[in-house]
Write an enzyme that holds these catalytic residues in place. Structure first.
Site, PDB file in Angstrom:
ATOM      1  N   ASP A  45     -58.221  65.388 -13.658  1.00  0.00           N
ATOM      2  CA  ASP A  45     -58.638  64.379 -12.691  1.00  0.00           C
ATOM      3  C   ASP A  45     -59.790  64.904 -11.827  1.00  0.00           C
ATOM      4  OD1 ASP A  45     -58.007  61.794 -11.281  1.00  0.00           O
ATOM      5  OD2 ASP A  45     -57.670  63.184  -9.617  1.00  0.00           O
ATOM      6  N   GLU A  72     -62.456  64.224 -16.387  1.00  0.00           N
ATOM      7  CA  GLU A  72     -62.994  63.056 -15.680  1.00  0.00           C
ATOM      8  C   GLU A  72     -64.205  63.607 -14.933  1.00  0.00           C
ATOM      9  OE1 GLU A  72     -61.330  59.432 -12.898  1.00  0.00           O
ATOM     10  OE2 GLU A  72     -60.876  61.468 -12.287  1.00  0.00           O
TER      11      GLU A  72
END
Length: 706
Positions: A352, A389
């Site tokens: 993330d 990401e």
């Protein structure tokens, strides 16, 4: 006999009947050793450290043992404590040192701190069970046992280009009553849906955060419903090594480790890999106003990026930023991932806001981030998928430029936006569409198409259904006056905002979903589906449902019947991808015939064969993949022709002539009703007219040449 016992394990000290001695500095955390437990913890600035021991669930500790100065080696405190009941033990630490925020120090010895290396955390054992708010130690470190029987299981090591990823929230997947499973919302419940996942055709589940987090964090009353707003998604880690107990039916018995391992083992048995969504960019401690749980009280200056004034840099958008390129933190991240790969047989990780992992302690992007390099070359993680990401909340956007070291793939946000805009009918997208279906060679020229994780929807943003049902976000239920969530949805409601009884609009929405799934599955790269998109799940236009433990996030299994046509299509289009290796190349197309088939590996077309229209006003594109070039010419496959039309009227597409007496067969036509929109492998009807095909308005057609 006494002579059989190593001298190392004799106690040298005693306090109130508890015997202990100097411990081993490595590994960090609590480790069982003969007759005792070895505790080891790092702090560079603490002047004193105390081990705090609890009987499980007791309000007060039964012992607090200060580490003698001679038990400290460098910046590591270690101690072996003998004869503890490790099955009933909970432990933590008190760290003493300066409280000088302006210098980065926030020690407070009145607080009991969780061990960053704890393998299980007690305190939130059942989902949303009301905590004791007066608990002096709410997130309690525990030990786990290495007795799980994996039999012959091991990570599957499926080639990444062959994956179809399914992004899933553990609780959201089965919590809805319509799931009709025992123990809904748990790891165990997912096992009862493995047959469903296999029928859908996916072979990798990407689990949204399963590290221990606190669903009660920032909880408040829902301003719309009066219900409770909670931390549902879990992007706020309390401990990186511990699975969330509240996701386990057996969490209240402390068995979450075994339950998760059993799930992984069963998924592997069925050919499904497990990827974890990991959040190393921040922790649950928030900014200077947040609770001290662990890192802040142990060594604030080591674990967090701090401003010169001692405040927290906030590149995560959640209050703090983990200082990942500090060698101590970097080693913790590495140890953590190695642990999940080795002890849980995890097949890959999605990071993330991974751009943060490439920043230095002052927040500046590093040209050669040591953490990313370490992960890429780590021998234990060598076969794990690493997916970034590639952006963060601080404005660092690295899609196409993320430091890859030949290993990292990326969530391709540009793919998402381009496909959305094309399907919406925007002009000027044909060039980007051509990049999308090739695995975006302009972005990943040296990395190959497998660097691109292709997706059109994910947990963050509109579902696929809502993408064609809402022009605007509707986040009022989040209690932030609809100011949260992105505004760049690139969506189109097909004529009516939200639900409607208009049959034409509903049919168009279903067709658009099928268009999206079709383009996703014929694109080079690695496709990812959001859980529920295969049945047309809606979140009622809310594009930021992080805080809802209700129908907004629970998959409604009743949609299997209501939207049976979407599910029927989704099953078959995933099978179509897996049946055709020409769609799953590891290398970029060369746009030439290098096997002597008479056709290039890929060719672009328009309404006229061999004449693609890349002009700004164009809304249609077709391409043909020559089956003789499948997998760089190593495998023979059918040729695949795809015609995409985002214009509102039907258009005739002239078809390329196939060589050697081969013919075109219809695999997909999203303009047709169920039963005629997609055909099973081997049952595709031959086209009567081999020269041209009428592609409906806002439709996608896939032909195979054989």
């Amino acid at each position: 006999m006494a002579t059989d016992i190593r001298i190392d394990y004799y106690p040298t000290h005693e306090q109130q009947g508890i015997k202990f001695r100097r411990g081993h500095v490595l590994p960090f955390g609590a480790t069982m050793v003969p007759n005792g437990i070895n505790f080891s913890i790092y702090s560079s600035e603490a002047i004193d450290c105390t081990l705090v021991l609890f009987e499980r669930g007791e309000a007060q500790p039964f012992a607090e043992i200060r580490f003698p100065e001679e038990f400290r080696t460098g910046n590591v405190y270690s101690m072996i404590v003998f004869d503890l009941d490790y099955e009933r033990l909970e432990y933590g630490y008190r760290m003493d040192g300066p409280f000088k925020p302006e210098e980065g120090h926030r020690f407070d010895k009145s607080i009991i701190l969780s061990d960053p290396y704890a393998k299980a955390i007690g305190g939130r054992d059942s989902w949303l069970a009301t905590p004791n708010w007066d608990n002096i130690y709410p997130y309690r470190s525990r030990l786990v046992f290495e007795d799980f029987d994996w039999e012959t299981d091991h990570p599957l090591e499926t080639p990444i280009e062959d994956l179809v990823i399914y992004e899933m929230h553990v609780r959201g997947f089965t919590q809805h009553p319509s799931s009709k499973v025992k123990n809904p919302g748990t790891f165990a419940a997912i096992r009862s849906k493995i047959a469903y996942l296999k029928e859908l055709g996916i072979n990798c589940v990407e689990l949204m955060p399963i590290y221990e987090f606190d669903e009660w964090e920032n909880s408040k009353e829902n301003p719309v419903t009066g219900g409770l707003i909670v931390n549902f998604w879990g992007y706020s880690t309390v401990n990186f090594f511990s699975p969330k107990a509240g996701y386990a039916a057996t969490g209240k018995f402390g068995m979450q480790v075994d339950e998760l391992k059993t799930l992984v083992k069963e998924l592997h048995k069925n050919g499904i890999e497990v990827m974890l969504d990991v959040v190393f960019n921040h922790t649950a401690e928030g900014d200077h106003r947040g609770h001290t749980i662990s890192f802040r009280g142990i060594d604030n200056k080591t674990y967090y990026m701090l401003t010169p004034e001692g405040y927290y840099f906030n590149f995560s958008g959640t209050g703090n930023t983990l200082n990942c390129n500090n060698p101590v933190v970097r080693n913790m991240v590495l140890d953590c991932l190695r642990y999940w790969a080795a002890d849980y047989h995890i097949d890959g990780f999605r990071f993330d806001l991974a751009a943060i992992l490439g920043r230095d302690q002052n927040g500046a992007p590093l040209s050669n981030p040591p953490l990313l390099e370490s992960l890429a070359y780590d021998p234990i993680l060598a076969k794990c998928k690493l997916v970034a990401e590639a952006w963060d909340a601080g404005g660092l956007y690295q899609v196409g430029s993320f430091p890859a070291y030949g290993r990292w793939a990326e969530w391709n946000g540009k793919y998402r936006d381009s496909i959305r805009k094309f399907l919406k009918g925007d002009e000027g997208l044909i060039g980007e569409l051509a990049q999308c279906i090739q695995g975006w060679p302009d972005l990943y020229h040296y990395r190959g198409p497998t660097a691109s994780i292709n997706f059109i929807s994910c947990h963050d943003g509109f579902t696929l259904y809502d993408l064609f049902a809402y022009n605007e976000k509707h986040n009022e239920a989040n209690g932030e006056n609809n100011n949260d969530g992105g505004n760049d949805n690139h969506s189109w409601n097909c004529g009516v905002e939200g639900e409607t009884d208009d049959a034409f609009i509903n049919q168009l929405r279903h067709k658009q979903i099928k268009n999206a799934l079709s383009i996703l599955m014929v694109s080079q790269g690695v496709p990812m589906i959001l859980s529920g998109d295969e049945v047309g799940v809606t979140k009622s236009g809310n594009n930021n449902t992080y805080c809802h433990d209700n129908e907004l996030n629970w998959m409604d299994w009743g949609l299997l019947e209501k939207n049976a046509d979407i599910y029927y299509f989704a099953q078959r289009i995933t099978r179509f991808r897996r049946a055709h290796p020409v769609l799953r190349s590891r290398t970029h197309f060369q746009h030439r015939d290098y096997v002597g088939s008479g056709y290039p590996d890929i060719s672009f077309h328009g309404t006229q064969a061999w004449h693609a229209d890349f002009s700004a006003s164009s809304r249609c594109l077709a391409f043909m993949l020559d089956g003789a070039h499948a997998k760089s010419g190593t495998i023979e496959d059918d040729s695949v022709y795809v015609a995409m039309n985002s214009y509102w009227d039907a258009l005739y597409y002239e078809l390329p002539i196939l060589p050697n007496g081969r013919s075109w067969y219809l695999a997909v036509n999203t303009d047709m009703p169920t039963g005629q929109d997609i055909y099973d492998i081997g049952k595709e009807p031959k086209l009567d007219d081999q020269g041209r095909f009428l592609v409906g308005g806002r439709a996608t057609v896939i032909l195979i040449g054989k």
